[in-house]
Design a protein around this motif. Structure first.
Motif, PDB file in Angstrom:
ATOM      1  N   ILE A 235      18.195  -7.933   2.245  1.00 26.09           N
ATOM      2  CA  ILE A 235      17.008  -7.712   3.072  1.00 26.09           C
ATOM      3  C   ILE A 235      16.660  -8.996   3.820  1.00 26.09           C
ATOM      4  N   PRO A 236      16.650  -8.988   5.160  1.00 28.49           N
ATOM      5  CA  PRO A 236      16.204 -10.163   5.917  1.00 28.49           C
ATOM      6  C   PRO A 236      14.712 -10.415   5.706  1.00 28.49           C
ATOM      7  N   ALA A 237      14.287 -11.638   5.985  1.00 28.71           N
ATOM      8  CA  ALA A 237      12.891 -12.011   5.774  1.00 28.71           C
ATOM      9  C   ALA A 237      11.931 -11.115   6.543  1.00 28.71           C
ATOM     10  N   GLY A 238      12.327 -10.699   7.731  1.00 24.71           N
ATOM     11  CA  GLY A 238      11.441  -9.885   8.544  1.00 24.71           C
ATOM     12  C   GLY A 238      11.366  -8.426   8.142  1.00 24.71           C
ATOM     13  N   GLU A 239      12.167  -8.006   7.147  1.00 20.89           N
ATOM     14  CA  GLU A 239      12.199  -6.602   6.747  1.00 20.89           C
ATOM     15  C   GLU A 239      11.795  -6.383   5.290  1.00 20.89           C
ATOM     16  N   VAL A 240      11.236  -7.413   4.651  1.00 29.08           N
ATOM     17  CA  VAL A 240      10.800  -7.258   3.267  1.00 29.08           C
ATOM     18  C   VAL A 240       9.635  -6.273   3.222  1.00 29.08           C
ATOM     19  N   PRO A 241       9.652  -5.302   2.313  1.00 27.88           N
ATOM     20  CA  PRO A 241       8.599  -4.282   2.305  1.00 27.88           C
ATOM     21  C   PRO A 241       7.252  -4.840   1.844  1.00 27.88           C
ATOM     22  N   ALA A 242       6.207  -4.111   2.134  1.00 26.48           N
ATOM     23  CA  ALA A 242       4.898  -4.446   1.587  1.00 26.48           C
ATOM     24  C   ALA A 242       4.919  -4.214   0.082  1.00 26.48           C
ATOM     25  N   LEU A 243       4.265  -5.083  -0.658  1.00 28.41           N
ATOM     26  CA  LEU A 243       4.243  -4.933  -2.112  1.00 28.41           C
ATOM     27  C   LEU A 243       3.624  -3.603  -2.530  1.00 28.41           C
ATOM     28  N   ALA A 244       2.641  -3.134  -1.787  1.00 24.92           N
ATOM     29  CA  ALA A 244       2.024  -1.852  -2.123  1.00 24.92           C
ATOM     30  C   ALA A 244       3.048  -0.718  -2.055  1.00 24.92           C
ATOM     31  N   ASP A 245       3.959  -0.786  -1.086  1.00 22.40           N
ATOM     32  CA  ASP A 245       5.009   0.236  -0.983  1.00 22.40           C
ATOM     33  C   ASP A 245       5.996   0.122  -2.138  1.00 22.40           C
ATOM     34  N   ALA A 246       6.315  -1.112  -2.538  1.00 24.22           N
ATOM     35  CA  ALA A 246       7.219  -1.308  -3.667  1.00 24.22           C
ATOM     36  C   ALA A 246       6.604  -0.761  -4.948  1.00 24.22           C
ATOM     37  N   VAL A 247       5.311  -0.986  -5.147  1.00 27.96           N
ATOM     38  CA  VAL A 247       4.632  -0.477  -6.336  1.00 27.96           C
ATOM     39  C   VAL A 247       4.662   1.050  -6.347  1.00 27.96           C
ATOM     40  N   ALA A 248       4.402   1.674  -5.207  1.00 29.59           N
ATOM     41  CA  ALA A 248       4.398   3.135  -5.136  1.00 29.59           C
ATOM     42  C   ALA A 248       5.764   3.708  -5.508  1.00 29.59           C
ATOM     43  N   LEU A 249       6.839   3.077  -5.023  1.00 29.04           N
ATOM     44  CA  LEU A 249       8.176   3.569  -5.336  1.00 29.04           C
ATOM     45  C   LEU A 249       8.529   3.301  -6.799  1.00 29.04           C
ATOM     46  N   ALA A 250       8.112   2.163  -7.331  1.00 33.17           N
ATOM     47  CA  ALA A 250       8.358   1.867  -8.748  1.00 33.17           C
ATOM     48  C   ALA A 250       7.670   2.900  -9.634  1.00 33.17           C
ATOM     49  N   LYS A 251       6.440   3.264  -9.303  1.00 30.58           N
ATOM     50  CA  LYS A 251       5.727   4.279 -10.077  1.00 30.58           C
ATOM     51  C   LYS A 251       6.482   5.603 -10.057  1.00 30.58           C
ATOM     52  N   GLU A 252       7.041   5.945  -8.896  1.00 28.92           N
ATOM     53  CA  GLU A 252       7.815   7.181  -8.778  1.00 28.92           C
ATOM     54  C   GLU A 252       9.038   7.150  -9.694  1.00 28.92           C
ATOM     55  N   ILE A 253       9.739   6.023  -9.718  1.00 23.24           N
ATOM     56  CA  ILE A 253      10.942   5.913 -10.542  1.00 23.24           C
ATOM     57  C   ILE A 253      10.582   5.906 -12.023  1.00 23.24           C
ATOM     58  N   PHE A 254       9.532   5.194 -12.406  1.00 18.10           N
ATOM     59  CA  PHE A 254       9.131   5.174 -13.813  1.00 18.10           C
ATOM     60  C   PHE A 254       8.709   6.565 -14.285  1.00 18.10           C
ATOM     61  N   ALA A 255       8.057   7.331 -13.413  1.00 21.44           N
ATOM     62  CA  ALA A 255       7.669   8.697 -13.786  1.00 21.44           C
ATOM     63  C   ALA A 255       8.887   9.605 -13.925  1.00 21.44           C
ATOM     64  N   GLU A 256       9.918   9.333 -13.138  1.00 20.32           N
ATOM     65  CA  GLU A 256      11.135  10.149 -13.137  1.00 20.32           C
ATOM     66  C   GLU A 256      12.077   9.787 -14.284  1.00 20.32           C
ATOM     67  N   ALA A 257      12.074   8.517 -14.710  1.00 17.31           N
ATOM     68  CA  ALA A 257      13.080   8.014 -15.646  1.00 17.31           C
ATOM     69  C   ALA A 257      13.203   8.823 -16.944  1.00 17.31           C
ATOM     70  N   PRO A 258      12.102   9.279 -17.565  1.00 19.59           N
ATOM     71  CA  PRO A 258      12.266  10.054 -18.805  1.00 19.59           C
ATOM     72  C   PRO A 258      13.017  11.358 -18.643  1.00 19.59           C
TER      73      PRO A 258
END
Length: 252
Positions: free
Chosen positions: A9-32
């Motif tokens: 990921i180039p410096a200019g394309e790093v996602p917003a942390l809020a978007d990363a948190v939202a996707l992490a929550k989705e994966i953690f909910a899916e993992a079980p």
């Protein structure tokens, strides 16, 4: 942001942390719902799947270590703790900034005949002191390496949360990675569940020794990373790589 992947990921394309948190929550909910690895225990679950074309592993552990110990070790620079704790990470240094994210280079020493690896990562975190929880993220960074270095790529994120009633900590993490070079991907996948399980009591003991009273928890450290990879190398001589797409060695 619709997925985590291993592209730099180039410096200019790093996602917003809020978007990363939202996707992490989705994966953690899916993992079980993913296949549960046989290495799981009553208090530690390991899951794996193929997601967006990459092998993903997740771990959820309930541990009796104070939340504040985790926070001190993970925020603001988890990589410093990695160098202290993990025998195969021997150096880290900040090399760039991109808004909410800081760029780091890490140096990995792999056991046996494998060459060293260098990894560049964007590291970011969010912390809610009132809710007693935080997230940390490491995403592949498009930052230069020294000439001749072997680049590995790695995505991971952790969520640490304190139960308000019991004060027990739930420590969740997920990752996908590729050490590249001459280390086959199927061998990497085979070793990850064992490392996931052995890391929990060892890291909890590290936290207790560093931030607590200096004594171990009532748990054995378990096999080292070298032990796990030696088992994988031994298995390589007795088995062929899996032929079925998305199937990982060591999973049932």
């Amino acid at each position: 942001m619709d997925k985590f992947d291993l592209n730099l990921i180039p410096a200019g394309e790093v996602p917003a942390l809020a978007d990363a948190v939202a996707l992490a929550k989705e994966i953690f909910a899916e993992a079980p719902t993913w296949p549960r690895n046989r290495a799981s225990t009553d208090d530690l679950q390991v899951y794996s799947t193929t997601r967006d074309g990459e092998p993903w592993f997740a771990r959820v552990a309930d541990v009796d270590v104070p939340f504040d110990y985790f926070k001190q070790a993970f925020v603001p620079n988890f990589f410093e703790s990695m160098v202290e704790f993990y025998e195969y990470v021997n150096a880290q240094k900040p090399i760039d900034d991109a808004g909410e994210w800081k760029g780091y280079e890490l140096h990995y020493i792999l056991p046996g005949y494998f060459a060293d690896r260098n990894i560049t990562e964007w590291f970011g975190y969010t912390c809610d002191d009132d809710a007693r929880e935080f997230y940390i993220f490491a995403l592949p960074a498009d930052l230069p390496l020294a000439e001749g270095a072997t680049r590995a790529v790695y995505v991971f994120f952790h969520h640490v949360r304190e139960d308000p009633e019991t004060k027990q900590v739930c420590w969740s993490m997920a990752q996908t990675s590729d050490m590249r070079g001459n280390l086959p991907r199927w061998m990497q996948n085979m070793s990850i569940p064992g490392i996931f399980v052995s890391d929990v009591p060892k890291f909890c003991n590290y936290l207790r020794k560093k931030f607590g009273d200096g004594t171990d928890l009532d748990a054995e450290d378990g096999p080292t990373t070298d032990d796990v990879l030696e088992q994988v190398l031994a298995a390589e001589s007795e088995a062929e790589p899996p032929k079925q797409a998305g199937r990982f060695w060591g999973l049932w």
